[in-house]
Scaffold this motif. Structure first.
Motif, PDB file in Angstrom:
ATOM      1  N   GLU A 188       0.842  -1.199   0.000  1.00  0.00           N
ATOM      2  CA  GLU A 188       0.000   0.000   0.000  1.00  0.00           C
ATOM      3  C   GLU A 188       0.875   1.246   0.000  1.00  0.00           C
ATOM      4  O   GLU A 188       1.973   1.251   0.560  1.00  0.00           O
ATOM      5  CB  GLU A 188      -0.943   0.006   1.202  1.00  0.00           C
ATOM      6  CG  GLU A 188      -2.059  -1.026   1.105  1.00  0.00           C
ATOM      7  CD  GLU A 188      -2.974  -0.811  -0.078  1.00  0.00           C
ATOM      8  OE1 GLU A 188      -3.209   0.349  -0.472  1.00  0.00           O
ATOM      9  OE2 GLU A 188      -3.452  -1.818  -0.643  1.00  0.00           O
ATOM     10  N   PHE A 189       0.364   2.314  -0.595  1.00  0.00           N
ATOM     11  CA  PHE A 189       1.145   3.538  -0.779  1.00  0.00           C
ATOM     12  C   PHE A 189       1.723   4.059   0.543  1.00  0.00           C
ATOM     13  O   PHE A 189       2.911   4.375   0.621  1.00  0.00           O
ATOM     14  CB  PHE A 189       0.267   4.611  -1.435  1.00  0.00           C
ATOM     15  CG  PHE A 189       0.975   5.907  -1.675  1.00  0.00           C
ATOM     16  CD1 PHE A 189       1.914   6.029  -2.686  1.00  0.00           C
ATOM     17  CD2 PHE A 189       0.718   7.013  -0.872  1.00  0.00           C
ATOM     18  CE1 PHE A 189       2.582   7.224  -2.908  1.00  0.00           C
ATOM     19  CE2 PHE A 189       1.378   8.212  -1.084  1.00  0.00           C
ATOM     20  CZ  PHE A 189       2.309   8.320  -2.103  1.00  0.00           C
ATOM     21  N   GLU A 190       0.907   4.144   1.581  1.00  0.00           N
ATOM     22  CA  GLU A 190       1.404   4.679   2.867  1.00  0.00           C
ATOM     23  C   GLU A 190       2.476   3.784   3.463  1.00  0.00           C
ATOM     24  O   GLU A 190       3.433   4.271   4.069  1.00  0.00           O
ATOM     25  CB  GLU A 190       0.247   4.880   3.855  1.00  0.00           C
ATOM     26  CG  GLU A 190      -0.601   6.105   3.550  1.00  0.00           C
ATOM     27  CD  GLU A 190       0.206   7.404   3.457  1.00  0.00           C
ATOM     28  OE1 GLU A 190       1.141   7.596   4.265  1.00  0.00           O
ATOM     29  OE2 GLU A 190      -0.081   8.214   2.558  1.00  0.00           O
ATOM     30  N   THR A 191       2.332   2.476   3.286  1.00  0.00           N
ATOM     31  CA  THR A 191       3.364   1.549   3.771  1.00  0.00           C
ATOM     32  C   THR A 191       4.651   1.736   2.983  1.00  0.00           C
ATOM     33  O   THR A 191       5.752   1.712   3.551  1.00  0.00           O
ATOM     34  CB  THR A 191       2.871   0.096   3.683  1.00  0.00           C
ATOM     35  OG1 THR A 191       1.653  -0.023   4.429  1.00  0.00           O
ATOM     36  CG2 THR A 191       3.901  -0.878   4.232  1.00  0.00           C
ATOM     37  N   MET A 219      10.148   3.691   2.812  1.00  0.00           N
ATOM     38  CA  MET A 219      11.150   4.590   2.235  1.00  0.00           C
ATOM     39  C   MET A 219      11.800   5.442   3.318  1.00  0.00           C
ATOM     40  O   MET A 219      13.025   5.609   3.337  1.00  0.00           O
ATOM     41  CB  MET A 219      10.534   5.490   1.165  1.00  0.00           C
ATOM     42  CG  MET A 219      10.006   4.781  -0.057  1.00  0.00           C
ATOM     43  SD  MET A 219      11.227   3.761  -0.922  1.00  0.00           S
ATOM     44  CE  MET A 219      10.132   2.890  -2.057  1.00  0.00           C
ATOM     45  N   ARG A 220      10.991   5.972   4.216  1.00  0.00           N
ATOM     46  CA  ARG A 220      11.556   6.780   5.314  1.00  0.00           C
ATOM     47  C   ARG A 220      12.534   5.951   6.144  1.00  0.00           C
ATOM     48  O   ARG A 220      13.615   6.431   6.517  1.00  0.00           O
ATOM     49  CB  ARG A 220      10.435   7.337   6.192  1.00  0.00           C
ATOM     50  CG  ARG A 220       9.599   8.400   5.514  1.00  0.00           C
ATOM     51  CD  ARG A 220       8.527   8.960   6.449  1.00  0.00           C
ATOM     52  NE  ARG A 220       7.534   9.679   5.674  1.00  0.00           N
ATOM     53  CZ  ARG A 220       6.267   9.302   5.528  1.00  0.00           C
ATOM     54  NH1 ARG A 220       5.812   8.212   6.129  1.00  0.00           N
ATOM     55  NH2 ARG A 220       5.434  10.020   4.792  1.00  0.00           N
ATOM     56  N   ALA A 221      12.166   4.703   6.421  1.00  0.00           N
ATOM     57  CA  ALA A 221      13.051   3.830   7.204  1.00  0.00           C
ATOM     58  C   ALA A 221      14.325   3.503   6.436  1.00  0.00           C
ATOM     59  O   ALA A 221      15.433   3.514   7.004  1.00  0.00           O
ATOM     60  CB  ALA A 221      12.313   2.548   7.590  1.00  0.00           C
ATOM     61  N   LEU A 222      14.193   3.231   5.143  1.00  0.00           N
ATOM     62  CA  LEU A 222      15.372   2.942   4.321  1.00  0.00           C
ATOM     63  C   LEU A 222      16.286   4.161   4.235  1.00  0.00           C
ATOM     64  O   LEU A 222      17.509   4.045   4.367  1.00  0.00           O
ATOM     65  CB  LEU A 222      14.943   2.503   2.917  1.00  0.00           C
ATOM     66  CG  LEU A 222      14.289   1.120   2.819  1.00  0.00           C
ATOM     67  CD1 LEU A 222      13.573   0.945   1.488  1.00  0.00           C
ATOM     68  CD2 LEU A 222      15.326   0.018   3.024  1.00  0.00           C
TER      69      LEU A 222
END
Length: 193
Positions: free
Chosen positions: A93-96, A101-104
């Motif tokens: 899902e887009f939010e996931t 991405m933020r975590a990466l």
């Protein structure tokens, strides 16, 4: 001479799937840097069908390849698999995807990093999802202080590229398309060498 180790982590486009020369854009970038006098150790950690969730789960692979006395760098590219429909739903899902991405991007802070955006495929509906995700990735990468090189906008307007992927497997180019990706990355001014 500086020992530069670059981990390219991501999906089949990092892997170079479809390229009969087996180089993809990552191999081409490193071969060119090596020819230009840089001492490059190149690790291709691209896995077909990997989503951002998969990549986050295997991030530890990078640490195994870095050395404290080397110039360690990371290139991340993913997103197309997140936007693939399976059983009527996006694989991620887009939010996931954005959370991943933020975590990466946070994990990339330990080394000089570069983010390469996802390319288009031969599917108009999926391309809308890819473009939306690519734009959001760029915003998040810039917030994290990471350079971002988009591929989508230039390639979706390149009829020869679109014809090439349509004649291949609907997603991956051959060497001609990977040459185009390589030029886009080089011309962005964000590639280090």
């Amino acid at each position: 001479m500086t020992d530069t180790r670059i981990c390219f982590i991501g999906d089949s486009f990092v892997n170079g799937t479809g390229d009969e020369t087996m180089l993809g854009w990552a191999g081409r970038l490193c071969a060119l840097a090596q020819r230009n006098g840089h001492n490059i150790t190149y690790y291709n950690l691209g896995i077909r069908r990997n989503t951002s969730t998969d990549i986050l789960q295997r991030w530890h692979e990078i640490a195994l390849r870095q050395q404290p006395d080397c110039d360690n760098r990371i290139v991340l590219s993913c997103g197309v698999n997140d936007t693939t429909l399976e059983n009527g739903a996006l694989r991620v899902e887009f939010e996931t995807s954005l959370q991943n991405m933020r975590a990466l991007f946070a994990r990339m802070q330990s080394s000089p990093g570069l983010v390469i955006g996802p390319p288009p495929v031969d599917d108009h509906a999926q391309n809308q999802h890819i473009q939306t995700l690519s734009n959001a990735m760029q915003i998040e990468a810039e917030k994290a202080g990471l350079p971002f090189t988009p591929l989508f906008d230039a390639l979706v307007q390149d009829q020869a590229y679109l014809t090439e992927i349509a004649q291949n497997d609907g997603a991956h180019p051959t060497s001609t398309g990977y040459n185009k990706m390589t030029r886009l990355i080089l011309n962005s001014g964000k590639w280090w060498f």
